[in-house]
Design a protein around this motif. Structure first.
Motif, PDB file in Angstrom:
ATOM      1  N   GLY A   1     -33.737  -2.663 -22.042  1.00 27.58           N
ATOM      2  CA  GLY A   1     -33.028  -3.059 -20.841  1.00 27.58           C
ATOM      3  C   GLY A   1     -31.831  -3.950 -21.056  1.00 27.58           C
ATOM      4  N   GLY A   2     -31.605  -4.384 -22.285  1.00 25.48           N
ATOM      5  CA  GLY A   2     -30.443  -5.207 -22.532  1.00 25.48           C
ATOM      6  C   GLY A   2     -29.154  -4.422 -22.421  1.00 25.48           C
ATOM      7  N   GLY A   3     -28.048  -5.130 -22.450  1.00 25.17           N
ATOM      8  CA  GLY A   3     -26.754  -4.464 -22.365  1.00 25.17           C
ATOM      9  C   GLY A   3     -25.650  -5.440 -22.070  1.00 25.17           C
ATOM     10  N   LEU A   4     -24.502  -4.885 -21.720  1.00 34.18           N
ATOM     11  CA  LEU A   4     -23.319  -5.677 -21.400  1.00 34.18           C
ATOM     12  C   LEU A   4     -23.125  -5.684 -19.884  1.00 34.18           C
ATOM     13  CD1 LEU A   4     -20.673  -7.132 -22.173  1.00 34.18           C
ATOM     14  CD2 LEU A   4     -19.613  -4.859 -22.354  1.00 34.18           C
ATOM     15  N   VAL A   5     -22.957  -6.865 -19.335  1.00 34.81           N
ATOM     16  CA  VAL A   5     -22.791  -6.995 -17.891  1.00 34.81           C
ATOM     17  C   VAL A   5     -21.784  -8.102 -17.616  1.00 34.81           C
ATOM     18  CG1 VAL A   5     -24.700  -8.631 -17.656  1.00 34.81           C
ATOM     19  CG2 VAL A   5     -24.044  -7.211 -15.707  1.00 34.81           C
ATOM     20  N   GLN A   6     -21.081  -7.981 -16.516  1.00 33.27           N
ATOM     21  CA  GLN A   6     -20.140  -9.035 -16.134  1.00 33.27           C
ATOM     22  C   GLN A   6     -20.877 -10.207 -15.495  1.00 33.27           C
ATOM     23  OE1 GLN A   6     -17.206  -7.128 -13.609  1.00 33.27           O
ATOM     24  NE2 GLN A   6     -15.850  -6.774 -15.367  1.00 33.27           N
TER      25      GLN A   6
ATOM     26  N   VAL B   1     -30.055 -12.735 -27.672  1.00 29.38           N
ATOM     27  CA  VAL B   1     -31.055 -11.706 -27.924  1.00 29.38           C
ATOM     28  C   VAL B   1     -32.335 -12.163 -27.237  1.00 29.38           C
ATOM     29  CG1 VAL B   1     -32.400 -10.474 -29.649  1.00 29.38           C
ATOM     30  CG2 VAL B   1     -30.013 -11.064 -30.126  1.00 29.38           C
ATOM     31  N   TYR B   2     -32.881 -11.291 -26.415  1.00 34.28           N
ATOM     32  CA  TYR B   2     -34.081 -11.609 -25.665  1.00 34.28           C
ATOM     33  C   TYR B   2     -35.280 -10.941 -26.335  1.00 34.28           C
ATOM     34  CZ  TYR B   2     -31.414 -13.723 -21.911  1.00 34.28           C
ATOM     35  OH  TYR B   2     -30.605 -14.561 -21.181  1.00 34.28           O
ATOM     36  N   TYR B   3     -36.323 -11.726 -26.530  1.00 31.67           N
ATOM     37  CA  TYR B   3     -37.545 -11.253 -27.171  1.00 31.67           C
ATOM     38  C   TYR B   3     -38.718 -11.377 -26.205  1.00 31.67           C
ATOM     39  CZ  TYR B   3     -34.942 -11.950 -31.534  1.00 31.67           C
ATOM     40  OH  TYR B   3     -34.000 -11.909 -32.538  1.00 31.67           O
ATOM     41  N   CYS B   4     -39.537 -10.356 -26.150  1.00 28.90           N
ATOM     42  CA  CYS B   4     -40.787 -10.505 -25.419  1.00 28.90           C
ATOM     43  C   CYS B   4     -41.883 -10.864 -26.419  1.00 28.90           C
ATOM     44  CB  CYS B   4     -41.147  -9.250 -24.642  1.00 28.90           C
ATOM     45  SG  CYS B   4     -41.469  -7.795 -25.630  1.00 28.90           S
ATOM     46  N   ALA B   5     -42.895 -11.534 -25.914  1.00 29.22           N
ATOM     47  CA  ALA B   5     -43.992 -11.980 -26.758  1.00 29.22           C
ATOM     48  C   ALA B   5     -45.286 -11.913 -25.957  1.00 29.22           C
ATOM     49  CB  ALA B   5     -43.732 -13.395 -27.253  1.00 29.22           C
TER      50      ALA B   5
ATOM     51  N   GLY C   1     -41.857  -8.697 -29.775  1.00 34.99           N
ATOM     52  CA  GLY C   1     -41.070  -7.483 -29.740  1.00 34.99           C
ATOM     53  C   GLY C   1     -39.852  -7.605 -30.629  1.00 34.99           C
ATOM     54  N   GLN C   2     -39.073  -6.547 -30.694  1.00 33.94           N
ATOM     55  CA  GLN C   2     -37.949  -6.490 -31.624  1.00 33.94           C
ATOM     56  C   GLN C   2     -36.691  -7.147 -31.111  1.00 33.94           C
ATOM     57  OE1 GLN C   2     -38.603  -4.252 -29.444  1.00 33.94           O
ATOM     58  NE2 GLN C   2     -36.761  -3.128 -28.878  1.00 33.94           N
ATOM     59  N   GLY C   3     -36.629  -7.483 -29.849  1.00 33.58           N
ATOM     60  CA  GLY C   3     -35.436  -8.118 -29.309  1.00 33.58           C
ATOM     61  C   GLY C   3     -34.483  -7.121 -28.687  1.00 33.58           C
ATOM     62  N   THR C   4     -33.856  -7.525 -27.610  1.00 33.65           N
ATOM     63  CA  THR C   4     -32.841  -6.715 -26.951  1.00 33.65           C
ATOM     64  C   THR C   4     -31.670  -7.629 -26.598  1.00 33.65           C
ATOM     65  OG1 THR C   4     -32.431  -5.132 -25.147  1.00 33.65           O
ATOM     66  CG2 THR C   4     -33.907  -6.977 -24.651  1.00 33.65           C
ATOM     67  N   LEU C   5     -30.465  -7.165 -26.894  1.00 30.57           N
ATOM     68  CA  LEU C   5     -29.274  -7.998 -26.739  1.00 30.57           C
ATOM     69  C   LEU C   5     -28.747  -7.934 -25.316  1.00 30.57           C
ATOM     70  CD1 LEU C   5     -27.009  -9.757 -27.950  1.00 30.57           C
ATOM     71  CD2 LEU C   5     -25.826  -7.621 -28.564  1.00 30.57           C
TER      72      LEU C   5
END
Length: 119
Positions: A7-12, A89-93, A110-114
């Protein structure tokens, strides 16, 4: 238990994103951490197994909402009114056994999502 974050990504700035983290098995407390470049990993939010107890870091209170669907072994982080300082980078645990929502001690990661928030 394996955790798969997405669900990560680039957002304004001012925009929204929803992160998801699917676990391969049952878990107890689940949390989201984030790590910005050059900084330590910080606890952003956590939720108890029932969903009845939640924790939010002061920096995200009122903007982020954590929730979970135990039938799907999935935890979500709805992030609204995003700011450039949320870039990380967001990690779930996940914890397997019962514990406090305020703990920083987790069993699986988890592996992390930027997440990148542009100004």
């Amino acid at each position: 238990v394996q955790l798969q974050a997405s669900g990560g990504g680039l957002v304004q700035a001012g925009g929204s994103l929803r992160l998801s983290c699917a676990a391969s098995g049952s878990t107890d407390v689940m949390g989201w951490f984030r790590q910005a470049a050059g900084r330590e990993r910080d606890l952003v939010s956590a939720i108890s197994w029932t969903g009845g107890s939640t924790y939010y870091a002061n920096s995200v209170k009122g903007r982020f909402t954590i929730s979970r669907d135990n039938a799907k072994n999935t935890v979500y982080l709805q992030m609204n009114s995003l700011k450039p300082e949320d870039t990380a980078v967001y990690y779930c645990a996940a914890r397997i056994y019962s514990g406090s929502i305020y703990t920083r001690e987790y069993d699986y990661w988890g592996q992390g999502t930027l997440v990148t928030v542009s100004s």
